[in-house]
Design a protein around this motif. Sequence first.
Motif, mmCIF file in Angstrom:
data_model
loop_
_atom_site.group_PDB
_atom_site.id
_atom_site.type_symbol
_atom_site.label_atom_id
_atom_site.label_comp_id
_atom_site.label_asym_id
_atom_site.label_seq_id
_atom_site.Cartn_x
_atom_site.Cartn_y
_atom_site.Cartn_z
ATOM 1 N N MET A 1 38.681 -2.097 -21.974
ATOM 2 C CA MET A 1 37.276 -1.750 -22.217
ATOM 3 C C MET A 1 36.406 -2.007 -20.987
ATOM 4 S SD MET A 1 37.209 -0.505 -25.182
ATOM 5 C CE MET A 1 35.448 -0.438 -25.431
ATOM 6 N N THR B 1 33.147 -0.236 -21.128
ATOM 7 C CA THR B 1 32.162 -0.857 -22.016
ATOM 8 C C THR B 1 31.394 -1.928 -21.271
ATOM 9 O OG1 THR B 1 33.618 -0.475 -23.890
ATOM 10 C CG2 THR B 1 31.873 -2.091 -24.181
ATOM 11 N N THR C 1 30.596 -6.230 -28.683
ATOM 12 C CA THR C 1 30.751 -5.039 -27.856
ATOM 13 C C THR C 1 31.378 -5.384 -26.516
ATOM 14 O OG1 THR C 1 28.803 -4.084 -28.926
ATOM 15 C CG2 THR C 1 29.527 -3.083 -26.861
ATOM 16 N N ALA D 1 33.175 -0.787 -31.947
ATOM 17 C CA ALA D 1 33.129 -0.200 -33.296
ATOM 18 C C ALA D 1 32.849 -1.265 -34.342
ATOM 19 C CB ALA D 1 34.439 0.519 -33.595
ATOM 20 N N TYR E 1 28.175 3.867 -28.468
ATOM 21 C CA TYR E 1 28.698 5.224 -28.660
ATOM 22 C C TYR E 1 29.173 5.834 -27.334
ATOM 23 C CZ TYR E 1 27.475 5.496 -33.578
ATOM 24 O OH TYR E 1 27.442 5.287 -34.935
ATOM 25 N N GLN F 1 32.517 4.555 -26.663
ATOM 26 C CA GLN F 1 33.496 5.156 -27.565
ATOM 27 C C GLN F 1 33.777 6.620 -27.215
ATOM 28 O OE1 GLN F 1 35.139 3.402 -30.006
ATOM 29 N NE2 GLN F 1 34.074 1.627 -29.161
#
Length: 530
Positions: free
Chosen positions: A1, A4, A226, A232, A259, A262
């Motif tokens: 991630m 992210t 997150t 999610a 989002y 994702q």
Amino acid sequence: MTHTRTVLLGLTLALVSHGAAQTMLETATTIGVQNTLQSAGTPSLPTINLPTQPAGTTTSAPAPVVTPLTADQQALLDQARAAYQAGNLPTARRLYEQLVTQNYTNPAPHFGLALTLFAQNDDRGAAFELQQFTVLAPDRFEGPYNLGVLATRGGRHDEALKFYTQAADLMKDQAGPAEQRQVLEALAAEQTRKADFTGLTTTLAGIATIDPQDLNVQYRLAQARTLSGQGAAALPGVYALLQAAPERTDAALLLADIYVAQGLPDRALRELDAAAPRVKTGEERATLLLRKAAILTQTGDTRAAVFAAQAATREDPKNAAAFAREGELRAGRNDRPGALTAYQNAVKLDPQNATYRAGLAGVRLTLGQNAQAQADAARALTLRPDDATLARALFVQGVAAYRQGQYALARTALTSSQTRAPSADTALWLGLSAYAAKDYAAAATALGDSVKLNPTPTARVNLGSALLATARYPEAEAVLRGLVSENPRNAEAWYLLGLAQRAQARETEARTSLKAAAALGSTRALEALK
């Protein structure tokens, strides 16, 4: 991630701020010391070396035996507490030390003395007394917690994390909600500092259990989830937060970031659009619009990104960052007049911002406003720019100086820029500046660096010219032959190739190359054929 964490980088600051300056914790327990102290000063804390067992021994330390206070010692303890609470620290210290002398194996005098020494900025003494307290009262959380406070103050964050973790494990059956939250906030601060977002999620979930109505804790918990790669899983918490406080801009931004992480940028954009009517101020709507511009830029829709940034400036006309972002986006779309106006507005609103000033200088350079670009770049250099802005301003200063025939200044600025942030463009202009100053060897070196970083036709043809000027004819021929092979319509490359071949006494080949250049419109090649 990894993506992210990149998206949410700015949001981690909110996590760091909580518990950043911890205070000593004193609770009404059987130990009997109260009134939370405020931290004062940040002296470093020495390492405490505990005795070690000789090699091969397996004996463990005997369990401590606590000696109860006598009636007279309890009265003396009450006097010491009263002096401490009244701010009479010298008297409190004297009485606590007297108690320690009389009854070393009771934890209460050590704890009171530690707090008194802490208030006197004697961290060394406070740490020692807290160590004695933890030996005599190993089941109490106050000892490791307060040792954590001292470690935090001393900048020893790994040690602080260890102590706060111990305190959190011990406090469950002995601390009230306020004390539990104080310990968990301290632990959260150190976990944030270490970027342990998985551990942070657990800690913040504990705080949320203590105070389920604290919306800021709910937000921080969603952030931590997150950042730990559980975007999610964070969504239900974010939506619950927005139901309770629909006007929260930070929650709307976090929702959009989740989002995006994702792989759903369109959903992120719709969430930002939905949030805009709910927020209360133009400044907040501008924040949402700037995030929208960033997402649109990531998707490649730079036209819509410009409109979003422009809308942000209308919502918040005093937002210099919004104008600068609009300028950056317009410059990327070659809308130079629009970029100039936007950057001028940004600089007018925040004249001390080096990044905005360097951006303005760069746009002026593309418009051929060389003197103004040079002046803006020089101004940016006086405003304590970061490394990237410094390199950019030096680049603009150098190119502007070159265009005005100031080759020595150009070389100085471009050399400094290249040292800080090597790039093909900077090396190219540095080579051109050296060539114009007739330092052909330096020109060849710089242009060679440019070709290594990005072998553009412009860099290669100029390298060929510099190699010719330094009589490195075979090297020049190799560079130029590669160019004409890739692009047979490059008249300048054919011309220079002919000169390189003539310099090596290969006249037939030279004339063939020069004729090719002349056929493509090179007047210099025609002259060379006469």
